[in-house]
Design a protein around this motif. Structure first.
Motif, PDB file in Angstrom:
ATOM      1  N   LEU B 473       0.854  -1.331   0.046  1.00 34.54           N
ATOM      2  CA  LEU B 473      -0.074  -0.073  -0.055  1.00 34.54           C
ATOM      3  C   LEU B 473       0.818   1.222  -0.067  1.00 34.54           C
ATOM      4  O   LEU B 473       0.631   2.251  -0.790  1.00 34.54           O
ATOM      5  CB  LEU B 473      -0.831  -0.003   1.454  1.00 34.54           C
ATOM      6  N   LEU B 474       1.927   1.348   0.912  1.00 33.37           N
ATOM      7  CA  LEU B 474       2.840   2.319   0.964  1.00 33.37           C
ATOM      8  C   LEU B 474       3.251   2.707  -0.413  1.00 33.37           C
ATOM      9  O   LEU B 474       3.432   3.995  -1.059  1.00 33.37           O
ATOM     10  CB  LEU B 474       4.081   2.075   2.008  1.00 33.37           C
ATOM     11  N   VAL B 475       3.588   1.725  -1.091  1.00 35.73           N
ATOM     12  CA  VAL B 475       4.363   1.838  -2.351  1.00 35.73           C
ATOM     13  C   VAL B 475       3.318   2.863  -3.416  1.00 35.73           C
ATOM     14  O   VAL B 475       3.760   3.612  -3.776  1.00 35.73           O
ATOM     15  CB  VAL B 475       4.835   0.595  -2.990  1.00 35.73           C
ATOM     16  N   VAL B 476       2.126   2.194  -3.459  1.00 35.41           N
ATOM     17  CA  VAL B 476       1.175   2.831  -4.159  1.00 35.41           C
ATOM     18  C   VAL B 476       0.985   4.340  -3.737  1.00 35.41           C
ATOM     19  O   VAL B 476       0.543   5.144  -4.413  1.00 35.41           O
ATOM     20  CB  VAL B 476      -0.079   2.122  -4.414  1.00 35.41           C
ATOM     21  N   LEU B 477       1.072   4.546  -2.746  1.00 32.41           N
ATOM     22  CA  LEU B 477       0.670   5.989  -2.144  1.00 32.41           C
ATOM     23  C   LEU B 477       1.832   6.847  -2.118  1.00 32.41           C
ATOM     24  O   LEU B 477       1.646   8.143  -1.870  1.00 32.41           O
ATOM     25  CB  LEU B 477       0.340   5.874  -0.492  1.00 32.41           C
ATOM     26  N   THR B 478       3.058   6.378  -2.607  1.00 30.85           N
ATOM     27  CA  THR B 478       4.092   7.273  -2.980  1.00 30.85           C
ATOM     28  C   THR B 478       3.951   8.012  -4.051  1.00 30.85           C
ATOM     29  O   THR B 478       3.737   7.282  -5.041  1.00 30.85           O
ATOM     30  CB  THR B 478       5.620   6.297  -3.061  1.00 30.85           C
ATOM     31  N   PRO B 479       4.201   9.229  -4.112  1.00 33.81           N
ATOM     32  CA  PRO B 479       4.168  10.129  -5.341  1.00 33.81           C
ATOM     33  C   PRO B 479       4.828   9.595  -6.391  1.00 33.81           C
ATOM     34  O   PRO B 479       4.568   9.630  -7.749  1.00 33.81           O
ATOM     35  CB  PRO B 479       4.700  11.509  -5.001  1.00 33.81           C
ATOM     36  N   ALA B 480       6.158   9.115  -6.225  1.00 33.35           N
ATOM     37  CA  ALA B 480       7.107   8.675  -7.286  1.00 33.35           C
ATOM     38  C   ALA B 480       6.403   7.520  -8.132  1.00 33.35           C
ATOM     39  O   ALA B 480       6.815   7.139  -9.165  1.00 33.35           O
ATOM     40  CB  ALA B 480       8.402   7.989  -6.571  1.00 33.35           C
ATOM     41  N   PHE B 481       5.647   6.553  -7.363  1.00 30.61           N
ATOM     42  CA  PHE B 481       4.818   5.521  -7.933  1.00 30.61           C
ATOM     43  C   PHE B 481       4.046   6.171  -9.109  1.00 30.61           C
ATOM     44  O   PHE B 481       3.884   5.556 -10.431  1.00 30.61           O
ATOM     45  CB  PHE B 481       4.044   4.938  -7.107  1.00 30.61           C
ATOM     46  N   TRP B 482       3.467   7.338  -9.159  1.00 29.65           N
ATOM     47  CA  TRP B 482       2.492   7.918 -10.168  1.00 29.65           C
ATOM     48  C   TRP B 482       3.038   8.682 -11.236  1.00 29.65           C
ATOM     49  O   TRP B 482       2.807   8.908 -12.327  1.00 29.65           O
ATOM     50  CB  TRP B 482       1.409   8.470  -9.403  1.00 29.65           C
ATOM     51  N   ARG B 483       4.633   8.903 -11.134  1.00 27.79           N
ATOM     52  CA  ARG B 483       5.397   9.481 -12.255  1.00 27.79           C
ATOM     53  C   ARG B 483       5.619   8.355 -13.234  1.00 27.79           C
ATOM     54  O   ARG B 483       5.900   7.530 -13.127  1.00 27.79           O
ATOM     55  CB  ARG B 483       6.558  10.080 -11.657  1.00 27.79           C
TER      56      ARG B 483
END
Ligand SMILES: [K+]
Ligand SMILES: [K+]
Lengths: 484, 484
Positions: B473-483
């Protein structure tokens, strides 16, 4: 030859030195004739003789201390000295050996939790003794954190090297304990004098100024008044306290550099200091706004004043109180206890896991998140521009884990003995972090005297565990340590 | 082409499959005419169409899913399916979307905390739906833990390899998700049938047997009765529950091996299973003696019976209660909550940090103590005879740390909203560990309906965080994930 001979000889010397610290209360006792003279005479003689005996018996030992001896040494110093320090409390106040040892341990670990009430009417020399224990404990602590633990491979030095940027590394903080200690104690004494004078100028009596100066610099939290800083009710005194608590909550190595260079730059380059100040400022504003919104105080000025003093006091693990913050809505005191678990710097007189470890833990978690997204990327944890070695990361992670395990297991033990959860948990948190007041039955308006003997010993163990950075004590408690 | 196309197509297929799970309650509803038929008709049609739309729209996508898509996929499945699953609760019971989503999330994450009361009089099909959600959630979970998370580099596979000794490695647990899933689901369905039959034979109605069989195998803890297992008051039923909770609390991969070889040896070689059983037996005895000594029960037999059922129920993160254990002296329920944070095995349907991680954390701490004593010794952490790679140790340590940080920060958030400390803390612990009942206002005799909407959402987040092993869950909540 006794295999512990080098340790016992050094312990003897330290006990003799410690005996000398009985002289100020002894002299004060004779000067003001507060009735405690006989107690100090006896304890001084006993302590000096015990130290002398140990030193004399092992004076011809030539073997140097090795790492294992170092661990034993540190644990012995922090368990034997409180036994001597407890004697005046037993003899003069007639309290049990459990309570007296608690009070002495609380002082020397700079925890500042007390089992005594009626502080305002204690013999003056007993109050001086309590506060001086904190100050001496703080001295021991600085040397422990900056000069001894690093040699034992616990936290300190290597962590230090990895964290402290440029100025620190090429500084002439020589690794030899004696000379390092001399420099650090110099600034410690100097700042203490400034603090005492500042307290006097803002309205304390000389006696109160000295006592509170001692407990401020050691981040101890003892007071000569049951009402703590509520007794003075003076914004000026609170402001002085805030400034010196913040100074003592940062690395004394950084202070040493700043003083010797007459520049504030070392603080700007100390990542721990930056985060420490940032966290404190943020939390003061957060709690002030929270208190105002919840209607605890009628105006923002008052909310800010009480938030500033009490939040800084708990965040720096000092433990003074200017109001009974346990009456604030629960979020405020819990947040403050949360802060005291990590805000202060390594090499300060504060407790908790220290900001350096907190930052490394945060970076480590961040690295794991990045690694989950990019399994093949190479990404190392950096601190102050340097790559942190794997060994240190492991040590810090294990420390963070053991810290939490300690709190959980000791809390369970306290609940097992019949305490309610809030009292048990906050008593342990306040003890492990060497902060002082908890909540519930051990809140800022009460004392630890409500605890049963066994519970008191659990708190004593918790204070020691936190003060010796957990692993120092765990190592000595391992059966393998005692095998040849 | 939409960069999320492969994820959305797969999500569409899963939603369509999930629509099929609405058929049993739908059919039951028509059979017993409990008045909920219309709700299922609508929800079934809506769910099927949504899934069909997503699948149809992206059916021509040829790109395979990469690691990043995998994370998104897992999080979407565990957030979107509860939204569909919540609809029957909203339509039939008229509860708010917050409460309905909580109930559905609680089921699919096998947490088993409920906002509903009057369970005994709910439409039968609604109770079937609740329990079936747990069972389906358990299926999803086993595949998640054993087949998907390992591919994403979170805990699972590598940890597995390092921990599971001989038999596991050369087992034909093929790494392809579909075939792994088939084998594991086979034993899951088989044991579930056994469990249902055992419940029927010991006195439950067929309906209760099916529902409780579902919630036992998923370690969910939902019941069809407000009094939970207190309703049956049957030692035989409790014994059945204990056996199947223990089975479901161990690795289903081990069960698969044991079944396919018709031998109990795989369990003997599973270090997690050994420790899990050991911890459960020890704790049952400890709590039974504690309850007897405290005078809670008049004789040891009764103390043992209630300790056995309730301790195993909480330790396995199931959450059934046969008595209101919140009324026991505080140490007992706290110890039980402590157990649920680590006792179950990786690859079971239980929650918490898992025994495998707990063992690695313990070994890591032990290594640091040895390293402190012997700075130059080379000492590696071993699990089941194999050296655990550094990367896994770091991942496990970071996980342990984030687990504790999650509990502390979410508890602070709950206290901030005005809850008392015990309710806030235990609600979060029970949610993050997917256990179910907490203490205080959310104890075994009450429901989570007392929480305000915001607090309910915090618990929903906590359940999801725990279920997806935090980092997913943390990974998906990281801004970097959506870049990009
Ligand atoms: K303190
Ligand atoms: K559960």
């Amino acid at each position: 030859m006794n295999r512990y001979a080098p340790v016992l000889r050094a312990l003897g010397m330290i006990i003799m030195l410690f005996a000398l610290t009985l002289l100020p209360p002894l002299i004060l006792s004779y000067m003001v004739d507060d009735g405690a003279q006989a107690a100090y005479d006896e304890v001084f003689a006993l302590t000096l003789l015990c130290g002398l005996y140990l030193w004399y018996r092992y004076r011809n030992v030539r073997r140097e201390m090795n790492v294992r001896d170092g661990f034993l040494m540190v644990v012995l110093v922090w368990t034997v000295l409180p036994a001597f320090a407890a004697l005046p409390f037993m003899l003069q106040l007639g309290i049990s050996h459990t309570d007296a040892y608690f009070e002495a341990m609380s002082g020397l670990t700079t925890t500042g939790a007390t089992v005594l009430s009626g502080l305002d009417t204690l013999p003056l020399s007993i109050n001086l003794w309590r506060h001086q224990l904190v100050w001496v404990g703080g001295m021991g602590l600085i040397v422990l954190a900056i000069a001894i633990l690093p040699l034992l491979g616990i936290g300190g030095r290597q962590m230090f090297k990895a964290e402290t940027p440029g100025p620190m590394k090429d500084a002439k903080l020589t690794p030899r304990i004696a000379s390092t200690a001399k420099g650090l104690w110099g600034v410690y004494v100097g700042v203490s004098v400034l603090c005492i004078v500042a307290y006097r100028l803002t309205g304390m009596s000389w006696f109160d100024a000295v006592c509170h100066g001692f407990s401020t610099m050691g981040l101890g939290g003892f007071s000569t008044h049951d009402a703590s800083y509520g007794y003075f009710n003076s914004p000026a005194i609170e402001a002085v306290a805030i400034v010196f608590m913040l100074i003592a909550g940062m690395n004394f190595g950084t202070l040493f550099l700043a003083v010797s260079r007459r520049s504030a730059r070392p603080y700007l380059h100390d990542p721990e200091a930056r985060w420490f100040i940032g966290v404190c400022v943020f939390s003061v504003l957060l709690i002030a706004i929270f208190l105002r919104v919840q209607g605890v105080y009628p105006d923002m000025g008052l909310a800010l004043r009480h938030a500033a003093f009490n939040v800084v006091s708990i965040a720096t693990t000092t433990g003074y109180a200017s109001v009974d913050f346990a009456l604030w809505p629960m979020f405020a005191p819990l947040w403050m206890l949360f802060l005291c678990s990590f805000a202060t710097s390594a090499g300060s007189t504060g407790g908790g896991i220290k900001m350096a470890r907190a930052l490394l833990l945060y970076k480590q978690v961040h690295r794991e998140i990045v690694r989950a997204m990019h399994p093949n990327a190479v990404y190392s944890v950096r601190m102050g521009g340097q790559v942190a070695p794997q060994g240190i990361l492991f040590a810090v992670l294990a420390f963070g884990f053991m810290y939490m395990v300690s709190i959980v297991s000791l809390t369970l033990l306290m609940v097992f003995t019949g305490l309610d959860v809030v009292t048990a948990f906050t008593a342990i948190v306040a003890s492990v972090n060497n902060t002082g007041p908890g909540l519930g039955e051990v809140g800022p308006s009460t004392t630890f005297a409500v605890l049963e003997d066994f519970q008191t010993w659990v708190c004593i163990f918790a204070m020691l565990l936190g003060r010796l950075e957990i692993f120092t004590l765990l190592v000595v408690l391992t059966p393998a340590f005692w095998r040849r």
